[in-house]
Design an enzyme around this catalytic site. Structure first.
Site, PDB file in Angstrom:
ATOM      1  N   TYR A  69      38.460 -25.618  36.281  1.00 48.57           N
ATOM      2  CA  TYR A  69      39.084 -24.595  35.313  1.00 48.57           C
ATOM      3  C   TYR A  69      40.403 -23.820  35.791  1.00 48.57           C
ATOM      4  O   TYR A  69      41.215 -23.697  35.262  1.00 48.57           O
ATOM      5  CB  TYR A  69      37.782 -23.428  35.583  1.00 48.57           C
ATOM      6  CG  TYR A  69      38.093 -22.396  34.475  1.00 48.57           C
ATOM      7  CD1 TYR A  69      38.008 -22.669  32.937  1.00 48.57           C
ATOM      8  CD2 TYR A  69      38.156 -20.945  34.779  1.00 48.57           C
ATOM      9  CE1 TYR A  69      38.337 -21.704  32.112  1.00 48.57           C
ATOM     10  CE2 TYR A  69      38.658 -20.030  34.063  1.00 48.57           C
ATOM     11  CZ  TYR A  69      38.303 -20.321  32.532  1.00 48.57           C
ATOM     12  OH  TYR A  69      38.579 -19.254  31.450  1.00 48.57           O
ATOM     13  N   SER A 104      33.084 -29.217  38.670  1.00 44.76           N
ATOM     14  CA  SER A 104      33.028 -28.004  37.853  1.00 44.76           C
ATOM     15  C   SER A 104      33.368 -28.071  36.312  1.00 44.76           C
ATOM     16  O   SER A 104      32.924 -29.105  35.736  1.00 44.76           O
ATOM     17  CB  SER A 104      33.934 -27.042  38.608  1.00 44.76           C
ATOM     18  OG  SER A 104      33.586 -25.838  38.335  1.00 44.76           O
ATOM     19  N   GLN A 105      34.832 -27.671  35.978  1.00 43.35           N
ATOM     20  CA  GLN A 105      35.376 -27.973  34.653  1.00 43.35           C
ATOM     21  C   GLN A 105      35.327 -29.329  34.413  1.00 43.35           C
ATOM     22  O   GLN A 105      35.183 -29.914  33.373  1.00 43.35           O
ATOM     23  CB  GLN A 105      36.260 -27.162  34.196  1.00 43.35           C
ATOM     24  CG  GLN A 105      36.930 -27.565  32.779  1.00 43.35           C
ATOM     25  CD  GLN A 105      38.308 -26.887  32.689  1.00 43.35           C
ATOM     26  OE1 GLN A 105      38.281 -25.814  32.175  1.00 43.35           O
ATOM     27  NE2 GLN A 105      39.254 -27.519  33.280  1.00 43.35           N
ATOM     28  N   ASP A 131      24.214 -23.281  43.603  1.00 43.81           N
ATOM     29  CA  ASP A 131      25.528 -22.877  42.858  1.00 43.81           C
ATOM     30  C   ASP A 131      25.502 -21.540  42.132  1.00 43.81           C
ATOM     31  O   ASP A 131      24.357 -21.497  41.031  1.00 43.81           O
ATOM     32  CB  ASP A 131      25.730 -24.054  42.151  1.00 43.81           C
ATOM     33  CG  ASP A 131      26.959 -24.065  41.432  1.00 43.81           C
ATOM     34  OD1 ASP A 131      27.628 -23.125  41.144  1.00 43.81           O
ATOM     35  OD2 ASP A 131      27.518 -25.272  41.024  1.00 43.81           O
ATOM     36  N   HIS A 185      28.845 -24.124  44.830  1.00 41.04           N
ATOM     37  CA  HIS A 185      29.466 -24.519  43.917  1.00 41.04           C
ATOM     38  C   HIS A 185      30.800 -25.062  44.669  1.00 41.04           C
ATOM     39  O   HIS A 185      31.565 -24.583  45.363  1.00 41.04           O
ATOM     40  CB  HIS A 185      30.099 -23.716  42.949  1.00 41.04           C
ATOM     41  CG  HIS A 185      31.042 -24.256  42.027  1.00 41.04           C
ATOM     42  ND1 HIS A 185      30.285 -25.029  40.733  1.00 41.04           N
ATOM     43  CD2 HIS A 185      32.196 -24.159  41.477  1.00 41.04           C
ATOM     44  CE1 HIS A 185      31.183 -25.036  39.882  1.00 41.04           C
ATOM     45  NE2 HIS A 185      32.294 -24.773  40.438  1.00 41.04           N
TER      46      HIS A 185
END
Lengths: 292, 312
Positions: free
Chosen positions: B89, B172-173, B258, B287
């Site tokens: 992100y 993640s993203q 996470d 995470h």
């Protein structure tokens, strides 16, 4: 500390002293929460550079302990997030070139680590260290919250910045540095490292005649220079497979120079102790800041 | 810490809009009407004995110029297998030089809003997750996802790339975008989605007070009358709704502690996969920091590409 490094810090403190912070504070209504307020701080640093910082302040009466989370090597420094933010003032300052502090310098990633490295007077990273000193000074200018004990924390470059601030500012009560970047140490120029340190070797491969200049520009920033000046207790984590920020031999030497250092060595890479260490750090910080 | 039983017991309220496929086929059609106009520029300072590194630009939705780092092996003439790496992100896309020695190319994409692709769209971080939420047509992620699709188009346009060996990964993203892009581009032959973001927005925005999902909670608090429309928009961008449309093998990696991308929400995307799939669960990890994840990702991709057997 080397004579050169001592001069570097003294000269930069003098530069900083000549620039008024011109602190501007704005409550961020969008990101403020029921249990804490979020503020955007704008202030000036050396060279008149405008900088940005996130600040969160718990609801209620202080004084509150403070956590300053130093920025890592990257374009974005997070909006404040820690489970301690309902009990502690938390500051996330940026340095020049990062988003929101990029009016005059737009940092590139990769790229910032060698920006202007051919001459100490133009090397941007030297001012990055000054910018975070200014951030901590600004904390004492604001009147949003009374502040108590202070911890500075960070990972990678942020780890090195946290150590530097602790060495230069006696108000720091605790330091948690994860895989602090070995910028300034000769081993950072060695081939075969991963990013971000690999940027330095990229530069030397491209400009081999600049080796001495690059070494001169970075040497004063070596965390080993200031390690013995840190009085506050330090929690330091390194990963044995880290070859992009804090090679383990560097981390161990650094720890040996700090008066009160709790060194934790993990089987990770640049993430250091990862989740395990994050929990240890949270507990350690709570203890040092009296958060229970 | 969540358990596998917690993940399996979780049920999302996310449903797929009736016109989901129409919306995305319309978006892809708009993309196909935009010339790629790719430009490749050598980056000698980032190149080494293993890889030639290039800065690449191409046009995407709205005519925006998107950048990427493109690493090609120095040895061999190709066509090379390739991994497209989707970014997290807030982080900038990394220059990936670690696959060159194996004879694998990597395209590391700077979707719109990243520094290299921010001249016309720059909502910042925080900011991206709520940019244009008022409608699915204007939502920022319509462009972000289109940029990932265009990255695959770029690779398909390159003679040095083996079109039968295009793989995707990200965390993640980047994990969410791996799932979404694989659904939209069957040219992707396999992918690894780590700690995937962009899953189960209604639940994710309330499970923890952590960013980026908390941007949505802040938005909901600021615009309480818009909640229904917001959630309606997000249905078109939820990886859970893309997952059943993926035809290639896919791995989903989840850290059970996470607190950024709740494990239950990532698991819902895994659960919705109907093609060959693998689940990697990492207890005592948060995470992005499972120690074993990078090695497992590399081994899986090597195996898919045909370089080595897993575990060798």
């Amino acid at each position: 500390m080397s004579i050169s490094a001592d001069r570097f810090w003294r000269e930069n403190e003098a530069v900083l002293a000549e620039v008024m912070p011109q602190l501007q504070v704005q409550r961020d209504n969008f990101y403020s929460q029921p249990d804490w307020d979020v503020y955007q701080l704008h202030y000036t640093s050396a060279d008149g550079m405008w900088l940005f910082s996130w600040l969160s302040v718990p609801k209620g009466d202080g004084p509150f302990p403070v956590i300053v989370r130093m920025p890592d090597y990257g374009s974005v420094h997070d909006i404040v997030y820690t489970s301690l933010r309902d009990r502690a003032v938390v500051m996330n300052p940026t340095y020049r070139g990062q988003r929101r502090s990029d009016h005059s310098i737009q940092a590139k990633y990769p790229g910032l680590l060698t920006e202007g490295i051919g001459d100490p007077s133009s090397y941007v990273m030297r001012r990055v260290f000054v910018d975070v000193l200014r951030a901590v000074d600004v904390l004492y200018e604001q009147n949003l919250a009374q502040i108590g004990k202070m911890a500075v924390i960070g990972a990678g470059l942020g780890g090195s910045l946290a150590l530097a601030v602790a060495a230069r500012r006696g108000v720091v009560d605790a330091v948690a540095a994860n895989t602090p970047m070995a910028l300034g140490n000769p081993l950072a120029f060695e081939p075969g490292l991963a990013y971000p340190l690999a940027e330095l070797n990229d530069y030397l491969r491209m400009y081999p005649d600049q080796r001495d200049a690059a070494a001169q520009s970075t040497a004063d920033l070596d965390p080993l220079n200031i390690a013995s000046q840190i009085i506050a207790p330090v929690l330091l984590s390194v990963g044995i497979n880290d070859n992009g920020s804090c090679p383990v031999a560097f981390g161990e030497e650094l720890a040996s120079l700090i008066h009160h250092c709790d060194l934790r060595v993990y089987h990770g890479a640049s993430e250091g102790g990862g989740h395990e260490h994050a929990q240890i750090q949270m507990s350690w910080l709570s203890d040092k800041l009296g958060l229970g | 810490m969540a358990t596998q039983q917690d993940l399996e017991a979780f049920s999302t309220q996310v449903t797929c809009p009736d016109d989901f496929d129409d919306f995305w086929s319309g978006t892809l059609e708009m993309l196909s009407g935009i010339s790629l106009k790719s430009v490749i520029t050598a980056e000698p300072i980032r190149s080494n004995d293993d890889v030639h590194v290039f800065h690449v630009t191409f046009l995407s939705l709205g005519g925006l110029e998107i950048s990427a780092w493109y690493s090609l092996p120095t040895k061999g003439d190709g066509p090379f297998p390739v991994i497209v790496n989707f970014p997290g992100y807030k982080s900038e896309p990394p220059v990936r030089r670690d696959w060159g020695k194996k004879g694998v190319a990597v395209l590391s994409v700077a979707v719109r809003g990243k520094l290299m692709s921010s001249s016309e769209f720059n909502p910042g971080y925080p900011g991206l997750l709520t940019a244009g939420l008022e409608s699915k047509e204007n939502y920022g992620y319509r462009g972000v996802i289109s940029d990932c699709v265009r990255a695959v188009d770029f690779l398909h346009s390159r003679p040095e790339i083996d079109p039968e060996r295009i793989y995707a990964c990200g965390s993640s993203q980047g994990g969410g975008l791996t799932l979404i892009t694989a659904a939209l581009r069957p040219e992707i032959k396999g992918g690894v989605a780590g700690y995937p973001f962009l899953c189960c927005y209604p639940e994710a925005m309330t499970m923890f007070q952590s960013y980026p999902y908390d941007e949505l909670a802040c938005y909901a608090r600021a615009y309480p009358g818009d909640e229904e429309q917001t959630l309606e928009t997000l249905r078109y961008f939820d990886a859970v709704n893309f997952a059943p449309r993926i035809k290639c093998p896919m791995v989903v990696g989840i850290a059970l502690d996470d607190e950024v991308c709740p494990p239950e929400t990532s698991y819902a995307a895994y659960d919705a996969l109907t093609a060959h799939k693998e689940l990697w669960l990492f207890p005592n990890s948060g995470h992005g920091n499972a120690h074993d994840y990078p090695g497992q990702e590399r081994a899986w991709l090597e195996n898919q590409i045909g370089l080595t057997a897993v575990g060798s």
